[in-house]
Design an enzyme around this catalytic site. Structure first.
Site, short mmCIF file in Angstrom:
data_model
loop_
_atom_site.label_atom_id
_atom_site.label_comp_id
_atom_site.label_asym_id
_atom_site.label_seq_id
_atom_site.Cartn_x
_atom_site.Cartn_y
_atom_site.Cartn_z
CG ASN A 8 157.01 -55.38 10.34
OD1 ASN A 8 157.40 -55.84 11.42
ND2 ASN A 8 155.76 -55.47 9.94
NE ARG A 89 154.44 -53.94 13.72
CZ ARG A 89 154.01 -55.19 13.73
NH1 ARG A 89 154.59 -56.10 12.97
NH2 ARG A 89 153.00 -55.55 14.49
CG HIS A 178 147.39 -55.03 14.91
ND1 HIS A 178 146.39 -55.97 15.15
CD2 HIS A 178 148.42 -55.71 14.36
CE1 HIS A 178 146.81 -57.16 14.75
NE2 HIS A 178 148.04 -57.04 14.27
NE ARG A 239 149.51 -63.88 18.41
CZ ARG A 239 149.72 -62.84 17.61
NH1 ARG A 239 148.72 -62.07 17.22
NH2 ARG A 239 150.93 -62.55 17.22
CD GLU A 382 150.63 -52.27 10.22
OE1 GLU A 382 150.45 -53.12 9.33
OE2 GLU A 382 150.75 -52.57 11.42
#
Ligand code: AMP
Length: 395
Positions: A8, A89, A178, A239, A382
């Site tokens: 990742n 990823r 995601h 964010r 993940e």
């Protein structure tokens, strides 16, 4: 048995996990941080120990070389060739990638070309891919896209009500993110609920530093809160989430900011929990501040909960009811108080937490037996999905 590494790569970091496959055993894992900055840090966790080295690592190519050499010097592997698969990823797959793919020269180029949709992430993902392909020419290299799970969304969810040309000519639409996490926890939730994914309506809430919610009908994503980029949806660590676009020119005039990218950067990196609390993007600090009576931390917490509740409400409408709400990621997995605050405001919809199950280390159903909509906590994984996709595509 073979070894597969799940990668990742972020703009200045590279997180990795090495698996023995198909046993799915984690052999070692690590993180390289501050790539491109002075005193980069590489840590490797192996055999119960954590090995940390600090030195300047200028780019992702160097980072990959250092990681591979660490694997050898720590005797985790004898030869590079033991690693027969790498899985990467990739944040933006656009409309092109609906599932994981074997990486060819052409695919690598397409991933680079999608950088417009994820300017911070895709170039880093591509750099990781190039470095591993150069170092392990005989391995199987696979790209796993954050957006792939959401490619089942119908136009009513992914189109924005802007002039048609913006979609037709420039592909302006909701892509979400995601996806790997939402897919994994929704499948696990089905196992816990003893039903096939096809029989279930689920709302998955990935609540970490980045936050997104997804409405899943019969195993397929039908709507998700992140948008054209991960800036949209609920409020996050740094964010904004959804915002009235008219704020942009207004703030630019008021503050004298002339480059719109500077403002977008503020919306991405200095807003959310960090912006409202004025002190931290980390939920643990926010919870502590709130306990100590800090008004800004309290407001940050309240806004955060409110935005998530509103999206759960939206998705109960989108799905016309749901079987379960699933919490995952750093906050969703670890914070009982956050889960309780969210669910307590949704009792009218039939959500009800069993306090004795809403505890540290919760894994599975945490709602009361009478709850109409079940509530679950499921740790996301993940990296495992990535390793499994490499295995699948190596056959
Ligand atoms: P992630 O992006 O999934 O790694 O999640 C990071 C977020 O999880 C940060 O805001 C952390 O503060 C939060 N987090 C991790 N552990 C806890 C905890 N025990 N209680 C509350 N928040 C936590």
């Amino acid at each position: 048995m073979s070894k597969t590494i799940a990668i990742n790569a972020g703009s200045s970091s590279l997180k990795w996990q090495l698996y023995e496959m198909p046993a799915e055993t984690v052999i070692a894992k690590g993180l390289i941080e501050r790539i491109g900055l002075p005193e980069s840090v590489s840590s490797v966790s192996f055999d119960g120990d954590k090995h940390v080295t600090v030195k300047d690592i200028h780019n992702h190519t160097e980072a990959v070389a250092i990681l591979m050499n660490d694997l050898k010097s720590l005797a985790i592997i004898d030869h590079f060739s033991e690693i027969t698969g790498t899985g990467h990823r990739v944040v933006a797959g656009g409309e092109l990638f609906k599932s994981s793919v074997l990486i060819t020269d052409e695919i690598a180029k397409q991933i680079e070309n999608l950088a417009e949709l994820a300017p911070l992430h895709n170039p880093a993902n591509a750099a990781g891919i190039h470095a591993f392909r150069a170092l392990l020419p005989n391995a199987t290299h696979v790209a796993v896209f954050d957006t792939a799970f959401h490619t089942t969304m119908p136009p009513v969810a992914y189109r924005y009500p802007v002039p048609n040309d913006y979609y037709d000519k420039y592909a302006v639409r909701k892509y979400g993110a995601h996806g790997t996490s939402h897919m994994y926890v929704s499948q696990k939730a089905a196992e816990y609920l003893g039903k096939a994914p096809e029989e279930l309506k689920l709302i998955t809430a990935h609540i970490g530093n980045g936050v997104s919610l997804t409405a899943i009908d019969g195993g397929k994503s039908v709507d998700t809160s992140m948008g054209f980029t991960p800036l949209a949806g609920v409020m996050m660590g740094t964010r904004t989430g959804d915002l009235d676009a008219s704020i942009i020119p207004y703030i630019m005039v008021k503050t004298g900011i002339t480059d719109v990218n500077e403002l977008i950067d503020i919306f991405n990196k200095k807003s959310g929990l960090a912006g409202i609390s004025g002190s931290s993007s980390d939920m643990r600090d926010i919870l502590k501040g709130r306990e100590e009576g800090d008004e800004k931390a309290t407001l940050a917490f309240d806004l955060f909960i409110n935005r998530i509740q509103k999206y759960i409400g939206q998705y109960l409408a989108v799905l016309n009811g749901a079987d379960a709400v699933v919490f995952t990621a750093g906050i969703g997995e670890n914070s009982g108080p956050v889960r309780k605050a969210i669910v307590d405001g949704l009792s009218w919809f039939g959500l009800d937490i069993d306090e004795s199950k809403n505890i540290v280390g919760a894994d599975g159903i945490i709602s009361t037996a009478a709850a109409k909509v079940k509530v679950l906590v499921i740790p996301t994984d993940e990296e495992l999905v990535i390793a499994r996709d490499v295995e699948k595509l190596s056959q």
